[in-house]
Design a protein around this motif. Structure first.
Motif, PDB file in Angstrom:
ATOM      1  N   LYS A  33      28.337 -65.527  89.945  1.00  0.00           N
ATOM      2  CA  LYS A  33      28.231 -64.563  88.839  1.00  0.00           C
ATOM      3  C   LYS A  33      27.891 -65.249  87.532  1.00  0.00           C
ATOM      4  O   LYS A  33      28.628 -66.125  87.074  1.00  0.00           O
TER       5      LYS A  33
ATOM      6  N   GLN B  41      35.575 -66.174  95.442  1.00  0.00           N
ATOM      7  CA  GLN B  41      35.791 -65.907  96.857  1.00  0.00           C
ATOM      8  C   GLN B  41      35.313 -64.496  97.186  1.00  0.00           C
ATOM      9  O   GLN B  41      35.548 -63.564  96.406  1.00  0.00           O
TER      10      GLN B  41
ATOM     11  N   LYS C 119      25.726 -48.950  96.502  1.00  0.00           N
ATOM     12  CA  LYS C 119      24.951 -49.942  95.736  1.00  0.00           C
ATOM     13  C   LYS C 119      23.599 -50.278  96.360  1.00  0.00           C
ATOM     14  O   LYS C 119      22.661 -50.603  95.651  1.00  0.00           O
TER      15      LYS C 119
ATOM     16  N   ILE D 230      37.572 -56.626  91.094  1.00  0.00           N
ATOM     17  CA  ILE D 230      36.274 -57.304  91.187  1.00  0.00           C
ATOM     18  C   ILE D 230      35.747 -57.566  89.786  1.00  0.00           C
ATOM     19  O   ILE D 230      35.202 -58.620  89.495  1.00  0.00           O
TER      20      ILE D 230
HETATM   21  N1  LIG Z   1      34.485 -61.215  94.949  1.00  0.00           N
HETATM   22  C1  LIG Z   1      33.651 -60.325  95.460  1.00  0.00           C
HETATM   23  N2  LIG Z   1      33.704 -60.013  96.788  1.00  0.00           N
HETATM   24  C2  LIG Z   1      32.839 -59.131  97.337  1.00  0.00           C
HETATM   25  N3  LIG Z   1      31.874 -58.504  96.652  1.00  0.00           N
HETATM   26  C3  LIG Z   1      31.762 -58.756  95.332  1.00  0.00           C
HETATM   27  C4  LIG Z   1      32.642 -59.668  94.673  1.00  0.00           C
HETATM   28  N4  LIG Z   1      32.289 -59.730  93.376  1.00  0.00           N
HETATM   29  C5  LIG Z   1      31.242 -58.880  93.226  1.00  0.00           C
HETATM   30  N5  LIG Z   1      30.920 -58.292  94.404  1.00  0.00           N
HETATM   31  C6  LIG Z   1      29.838 -57.303  94.622  1.00  0.00           C
HETATM   32  O1  LIG Z   1      28.862 -57.418  93.615  1.00  0.00           O
HETATM   33  C7  LIG Z   1      28.810 -56.239  92.811  1.00  0.00           C
HETATM   34  C8  LIG Z   1      28.543 -56.606  91.376  1.00  0.00           C
HETATM   35  O2  LIG Z   1      29.587 -57.455  90.915  1.00  0.00           O
HETATM   36  P1  LIG Z   1      30.227 -57.228  89.482  1.00  0.00           P
HETATM   37  O3  LIG Z   1      30.782 -55.854  89.470  1.00  0.00           O
HETATM   38  O4  LIG Z   1      31.147 -58.338  89.166  1.00  0.00           O
HETATM   39  O5  LIG Z   1      28.915 -57.380  88.582  1.00  0.00           O
HETATM   40  P2  LIG Z   1      28.290 -56.583  87.362  1.00  0.00           P
HETATM   41  O6  LIG Z   1      26.922 -57.122  87.266  1.00  0.00           O
HETATM   42  O7  LIG Z   1      29.172 -56.699  86.188  1.00  0.00           O
HETATM   43  O8  LIG Z   1      28.246 -55.068  87.854  1.00  0.00           O
HETATM   44  P3  LIG Z   1      28.120 -53.728  86.965  1.00  0.00           P
HETATM   45  O9  LIG Z   1      26.683 -53.653  86.580  1.00  0.00           O
HETATM   46  O10 LIG Z   1      28.542 -52.659  87.941  1.00  0.00           O
HETATM   47  O11 LIG Z   1      29.035 -53.850  85.807  1.00  0.00           O
HETATM   48  C9  LIG Z   1      30.146 -55.544  93.077  1.00  0.00           C
HETATM   49  O12 LIG Z   1      30.082 -54.162  92.870  1.00  0.00           O
HETATM   50  C10 LIG Z   1      30.382 -55.895  94.520  1.00  0.00           C
HETATM   51  O13 LIG Z   1      29.605 -55.059  95.377  1.00  0.00           O
END
Ligand SMILES: Nc1ncnc2c1ncn2[C@@H]1O[C@H](COP(=O)(O)OP(=O)(O)OP(=O)(O)O)[C@@H](O)[C@H]1O
Ligand SMILES: [Mg+2]
Length: 395
Positions: free
Chosen positions: A115, A158, A186, A255
């Motif tokens: 991330k 993880q 998604k 998450i």
């Molecule tokens: N630790 C994890 N285990 C499994 N899947 C994960 C994990 N972290 C993230 N994901 C997947 O990745 C997606 C995006 O992660 P996250 O929500 O952290 O990112 P984001 O870019 O901030 O998303 P958003 O645009 O929804 O705010 C999650 O909705 C999930 O499907």
């Protein structure tokens, strides 16, 4: 009244087009209009302190301070916050050099989720299937500058297994009013296949979020989050969107946090809402929010996306059938990527174009009516999933 010039918003209010970065002009506008309450919708102006500027100018504003918005602005900081307050979340390592990152990847039993730390418009996360894929995502951030400064720090996490739930909580800094649990879809393809998108549809309520899960989420996550922020001198006034994974033992894990409403989930939540939204937002702003649950009817949203999405997206395709779709019982079509063509008709502006939403007494009826409305709408290259809500309705 709103500040974004969109054909959808034009049907429900008056547009006063402004950029979200024009803080001084927005303060003036709120004063000129004698706004009862200003809702700051997107994350960037919240992170940039628009709510603070409004508050300092004596304007009633719904949205967290820049300090509280750090929960979304930095994934590394949000992980540290959760560790400090004992909030359940996946094990993680934060890195800012490629060497440290590559070494850390192999310490995870399965390939970690990679991330970008900062705001990346929903594109900064790679759920790696192999270690090599995780390495490549790290290189993109730390060597390739894929997300600029937002990717100069990376969180390796993880991978959690289970079902995701989006849980929205309105707070006045102390009290919490919860909304129905939502689930989104998604992936672009039916059966959850193909690349990730911003969300191809959503529904409420999510059956996996039982009373027991609700109670655990409040006790282990929502209360400690609100109390933690308060104890750090940055109370949260606004809507906290907690992205949860519910594991096999029905335990919730965080998450991510977002500090705003988010689509597509907000569409069915708003359409089905049976509470007075304006009064609730004002109560939150004035510190008088009644603790409890905001009730709502079942609802679903089916996203219609443009040709090529999510890899690319086509613009300028004429949209027909909107009026017919909106005539169907319980249906509201929300605009996302639309614009006015020169002759005044509505055309696509790329990405996710429309959210076709319906509410009814039971979710199966809401889905049925949303899909009937989808049948009425046409544009070239229109993509959508036919299996929205199936997880909640197939027994
Ligand atoms: N630790 C994890 N285990 C499994 N899947 C994960 C994990 N972290 C993230 N994901 C997947 O990745 C997606 C995006 O992660 P996250 O929500 O952290 O990112 P984001 O870019 O901030 O998303 P958003 O645009 O929804 O705010 C999650 O909705 C999930 O499907
Ligand atoms: Mg996020």
């Amino acid at each position: 009244m709103c500040i974004r010039d969109s054909p959808g918003l034009a049907t429900v209010g008056t547009n006063h087009p402004h950029g979200v970065g024009e803080h001084a002009a927005l303060v003036e506008l709120a004063k000129t209009l004698s706004a009862d309450v200003v809702v700051v919708g997107p994350e960037q102006p919240l992170v940039d302190g628009l709510a603070d500027t409004m508050r300092e100018a004596g304007i009633d504003v719904f949205g967290p301070s820049a300090a509280a918005a750090r929960l979304e602005a930095s994934k590394a900081e949000s992980k540290s916050f959760m560790a400090a307050h004992g909030i359940p979340t996946a094990r993680h390592v934060t890195v800012s050099s490629l060497e440290d990152g590559l070494a850390a990847v192999r310490t995870f039993a399965v390939p970690p989720v990679v991330k970008a730390d900062g705001l990346a418009a929903g594109k900064g996360v790679t759920v790696a299937q192999t270690y090599d894929e995780a390495d490549a995502a790290l290189r993109d951030c730390l060597e390739g500058g894929a997300f600029g400064d937002a990717g100069a720090t990376v969180v390796l996490e993880q991978r959690l297994e289970g079902q995701e739930v989006s849980f929205f909580v309105i707070s006045d800094g102390t009290n919490a009013a919860t909304m129905l649990p939502a689930q989104d879809h998604k992936r672009i393809g039916e059966g959850d296949t193909g690349p990730n998108t911003g969300g191809m549809g959503a529904y409420v309520p999510a059956p996996i979020f039982t009373e027991a899960v609700h109670d655990k989420t409040m006790a282990r996550i929502v209360r400690p989050t609100l109390e933690g922020l308060r104890s750090e001198g940055r109370p949260f006034v606004g809507v906290l969107f907690v992205g949860l994974m519910i594991d096999e033992a029905s335990d919730p894990w965080v998450i991510e946090y977002n500090v705003r409403f988010g689509d597509p989930e907000a569409q069915p939540l708003m359409l089905g809402l049976q509470a007075a939204l304006g009064e609730t937002l004002q109560a939150a702003v004035s510190g008088n929010l009644r603790e409890g649950r905001l009730t709502g009817a079942p609802a679903a949203s089916v996203v219609l996306a443009s040709a090529g999405y999510p890899a690319s997206s086509h613009k300028g395709d004429r949209i027909s059938g909107l009026a017919d779709a909106n005539e169907i019982r319980g249906v509201t079509v929300f605009h996302a990527g639309t614009r006015r063509a020169a002759d005044g008709d509505c055309e696509t502006a790329g990405g996710r174009v429309l959210g076709v939403c319906a509410t009814a007494g039971v979710l199966t009826d809401a889905l049925h009516n949303a899909y009937a409305a989808v049948e009425a709408i046409r544009f070239d290259g229109m993509q959508f999933r036919r299996d929205i809500g199936r997880r909640a309705t197939v027994v």
